[in-house]
Scaffold this motif. Structure first.
Motif, PDB file in Angstrom:
ATOM      1  N   ASP A  47       0.197  -8.586   1.121  1.00 50.89           N
ATOM      2  CA  ASP A  47       0.100  -7.880  -0.744  1.00 50.89           C
ATOM      3  C   ASP A  47      -1.271  -7.337  -0.100  1.00 50.89           C
ATOM      4  O   ASP A  47      -2.042  -8.006  -0.744  1.00 50.89           O
ATOM      5  N   PHE A  48      -1.425  -5.853  -0.196  1.00 54.37           N
ATOM      6  CA  PHE A  48      -3.068  -5.676  -0.054  1.00 54.37           C
ATOM      7  C   PHE A  48      -2.910  -5.174  -1.291  1.00 54.37           C
ATOM      8  O   PHE A  48      -2.397  -4.285  -2.408  1.00 54.37           O
ATOM      9  N   ALA A  49      -4.545  -4.747  -2.010  1.00 51.51           N
ATOM     10  CA  ALA A  49      -4.979  -5.227  -3.051  1.00 51.51           C
ATOM     11  C   ALA A  49      -4.522  -3.029  -2.920  1.00 51.51           C
ATOM     12  O   ALA A  49      -4.241  -2.532  -2.104  1.00 51.51           O
ATOM     13  N   ASP A  50      -4.747  -2.743  -4.410  1.00 55.91           N
ATOM     14  CA  ASP A  50      -4.140  -1.408  -5.062  1.00 55.91           C
ATOM     15  C   ASP A  50      -5.330  -0.763  -4.710  1.00 55.91           C
ATOM     16  O   ASP A  50      -6.486  -1.130  -4.159  1.00 55.91           O
ATOM     17  N   GLY A  51      -5.175   0.469  -3.527  1.00 52.52           N
ATOM     18  CA  GLY A  51      -6.183   1.407  -3.521  1.00 52.52           C
ATOM     19  C   GLY A  51      -5.914   1.131  -1.849  1.00 52.52           C
ATOM     20  O   GLY A  51      -6.443   1.922  -1.185  1.00 52.52           O
ATOM     21  N   THR A  52      -5.459   0.211  -1.717  1.00 51.01           N
ATOM     22  CA  THR A  52      -4.863   0.435  -0.030  1.00 51.01           C
ATOM     23  C   THR A  52      -4.314   1.569   0.993  1.00 51.01           C
ATOM     24  O   THR A  52      -3.201   1.609   0.360  1.00 51.01           O
ATOM     25  N   ARG A  53      -5.174   2.189   1.854  1.00 50.84           N
ATOM     26  CA  ARG A  53      -4.019   2.977   2.308  1.00 50.84           C
ATOM     27  C   ARG A  53      -3.395   2.620   3.701  1.00 50.84           C
ATOM     28  O   ARG A  53      -3.848   2.166   4.649  1.00 50.84           O
ATOM     29  N   ILE A  54      -2.331   2.467   3.015  1.00 52.49           N
ATOM     30  CA  ILE A  54      -1.234   2.325   4.581  1.00 52.49           C
ATOM     31  C   ILE A  54      -0.601   3.220   5.759  1.00 52.49           C
ATOM     32  O   ILE A  54      -0.234   4.243   4.714  1.00 52.49           O
ATOM     33  N   ILE A  55      -1.601   3.573   7.047  1.00 55.05           N
ATOM     34  CA  ILE A  55      -1.469   3.719   7.835  1.00 55.05           C
ATOM     35  C   ILE A  55      -0.701   4.606   8.693  1.00 55.05           C
ATOM     36  O   ILE A  55      -0.391   4.005  10.001  1.00 55.05           O
ATOM     37  N   PRO A  56       0.967   5.249   8.355  1.00 55.98           N
ATOM     38  CA  PRO A  56       1.729   4.665   9.620  1.00 55.98           C
ATOM     39  C   PRO A  56       1.504   6.191  10.813  1.00 55.98           C
ATOM     40  O   PRO A  56       0.616   7.077  10.776  1.00 55.98           O
ATOM     41  N   PRO A  57       1.925   6.355  11.726  1.00 59.07           N
ATOM     42  CA  PRO A  57       1.633   7.037  12.818  1.00 59.07           C
ATOM     43  C   PRO A  57       1.651   8.392  12.489  1.00 59.07           C
ATOM     44  O   PRO A  57       2.411   8.390  12.037  1.00 59.07           O
ATOM     45  N   GLY A  58       1.147   9.817  12.273  1.00 58.36           N
ATOM     46  CA  GLY A  58       1.597  10.601  12.548  1.00 58.36           C
ATOM     47  C   GLY A  58       1.139  11.443  10.800  1.00 58.36           C
ATOM     48  O   GLY A  58       1.130  12.625  10.591  1.00 58.36           O
ATOM     49  N   THR A  59       0.483  10.251  10.188  1.00 59.05           N
ATOM     50  CA  THR A  59       0.032   9.922   8.721  1.00 59.05           C
ATOM     51  C   THR A  59      -1.116  11.453   8.364  1.00 59.05           C
ATOM     52  O   THR A  59      -1.854  10.716   8.702  1.00 59.05           O
ATOM     53  N   ALA A  60      -1.065  12.253   7.842  1.00 58.40           N
ATOM     54  CA  ALA A  60      -2.070  12.255   7.244  1.00 58.40           C
ATOM     55  C   ALA A  60      -2.912  12.399   6.514  1.00 58.40           C
ATOM     56  O   ALA A  60      -2.101  11.522   4.965  1.00 58.40           O
ATOM     57  N   VAL A  61      -4.578  12.058   6.470  1.00 57.44           N
ATOM     58  CA  VAL A  61      -5.345  11.750   5.633  1.00 57.44           C
ATOM     59  C   VAL A  61      -6.477  11.800   5.110  1.00 57.44           C
ATOM     60  O   VAL A  61      -6.626  13.362   6.597  1.00 57.44           O
ATOM     61  N   THR A  62      -7.340  12.201   3.899  1.00 54.43           N
ATOM     62  CA  THR A  62      -8.326  12.458   3.950  1.00 54.43           C
ATOM     63  C   THR A  62      -9.174  12.534   5.277  1.00 54.43           C
ATOM     64  O   THR A  62      -9.429  11.184   4.921  1.00 54.43           O
ATOM     65  N   MET A  63     -10.622  12.993   5.111  1.00 55.58           N
ATOM     66  CA  MET A  63     -11.618  11.748   5.847  1.00 55.58           C
ATOM     67  C   MET A  63     -12.512  11.675   5.011  1.00 55.58           C
ATOM     68  O   MET A  63     -14.023  11.162   5.537  1.00 55.58           O
ATOM     69  N   SER A  67     -16.368   3.282   1.502  1.00 55.29           N
ATOM     70  CA  SER A  67     -17.030   2.282   1.588  1.00 55.29           C
ATOM     71  C   SER A  67     -16.018   0.838   1.118  1.00 55.29           C
ATOM     72  O   SER A  67     -15.816  -0.254   2.152  1.00 55.29           O
ATOM     73  N   ASP A  68     -15.332   1.124   0.021  1.00 55.53           N
ATOM     74  CA  ASP A  68     -14.508   0.584  -0.242  1.00 55.53           C
ATOM     75  C   ASP A  68     -13.421   0.506  -0.344  1.00 55.53           C
ATOM     76  O   ASP A  68     -12.764  -0.457  -0.907  1.00 55.53           O
ATOM     77  N   ARG A  69     -12.766   1.290   0.496  1.00 61.31           N
ATOM     78  CA  ARG A  69     -11.582   1.075   0.838  1.00 61.31           C
ATOM     79  C   ARG A  69     -10.772   1.327   1.823  1.00 61.31           C
ATOM     80  O   ARG A  69     -11.746   0.901   2.692  1.00 61.31           O
ATOM     81  N   LEU A  70     -10.044  -0.060   1.820  1.00 57.56           N
ATOM     82  CA  LEU A  70      -9.289  -0.404   2.967  1.00 57.56           C
ATOM     83  C   LEU A  70      -8.057  -0.048   3.526  1.00 57.56           C
ATOM     84  O   LEU A  70      -7.397   0.861   2.519  1.00 57.56           O
ATOM     85  N   ASN A  71      -8.184   0.448   4.502  1.00 52.97           N
ATOM     86  CA  ASN A  71      -7.656   1.524   5.072  1.00 52.97           C
ATOM     87  C   ASN A  71      -6.805   0.290   6.504  1.00 52.97           C
ATOM     88  O   ASN A  71      -6.896  -0.538   7.470  1.00 52.97           O
ATOM     89  N   VAL A  72      -5.318   0.035   6.437  1.00 58.09           N
ATOM     90  CA  VAL A  72      -4.417  -0.667   7.144  1.00 58.09           C
ATOM     91  C   VAL A  72      -3.657   0.526   8.487  1.00 58.09           C
ATOM     92  O   VAL A  72      -2.560   1.064   7.956  1.00 58.09           O
ATOM     93  N   GLU A  73      -3.815   0.965   9.611  1.00 54.96           N
ATOM     94  CA  GLU A  73      -3.199   1.170  10.087  1.00 54.96           C
ATOM     95  C   GLU A  73      -1.553   0.633  10.774  1.00 54.96           C
ATOM     96  O   GLU A  73      -2.089  -0.524  11.213  1.00 54.96           O
ATOM     97  N   THR A  74      -0.720   1.127  11.369  1.00 59.27           N
ATOM     98  CA  THR A  74       0.766   0.955  11.534  1.00 59.27           C
ATOM     99  C   THR A  74       1.016   1.514  13.038  1.00 59.27           C
ATOM    100  O   THR A  74       0.634   2.968  13.154  1.00 59.27           O
ATOM    101  N   ASP A  75       2.193   0.615  13.687  1.00 62.07           N
ATOM    102  CA  ASP A  75       2.493   1.443  15.053  1.00 62.07           C
ATOM    103  C   ASP A  75       4.065   1.517  14.084  1.00 62.07           C
ATOM    104  O   ASP A  75       4.189   1.990  12.248  1.00 62.07           O
TER     105      ASP A  75
END
Length: 86
Positions: A47-63, A67-75
């Motif tokens: 369970d990640f905090a609100d605002g965490t970006r879970i980023i599966p492969p091929g997902t478009a994200v803003t650039m 510094s306070d935003r958590l990003n979690v990339e997955t396969d």
């Protein structure tokens, strides 16, 4: 004259590289450094905090960098491959 210009250009580029301390601060600003043991585990188990970006492969994200935003990339299988701030 060209040599002097080249030296100045290289010196300017060197100033753009963050030092190791800056990288450490970026990793701790959102708590990513403490979550590194989760790499290699299924994202659905956590369970990640609100605002965490879970980023599966091929997902478009803003650039934009936050510094306070958590990003979690997955396969493709949902396994965490990288955790970082931004």
């Amino acid at each position: 004259m060209r040599f002097a210009t080249l030296i100045l250009a290289l010196a300017a580029l060197g100033a753009c590289v963050p030092d190791a301390g800056e990288e450490d601060n970026r990793a701790s600003a959102c708590g990513a450094d403490a979550l590194q043991p989760l790499v290699g585990t299924p994202v659905g188990e956590h369970d990640f905090a609100d605002g965490t970006r879970i980023i599966p492969p091929g997902t478009a994200v803003t650039m934009d960098f936050r510094s306070d935003r958590l990003n979690v990339e997955t396969d493709e299988g949902g396994t965490i491959t990288r955790i970082y701030c931004g």
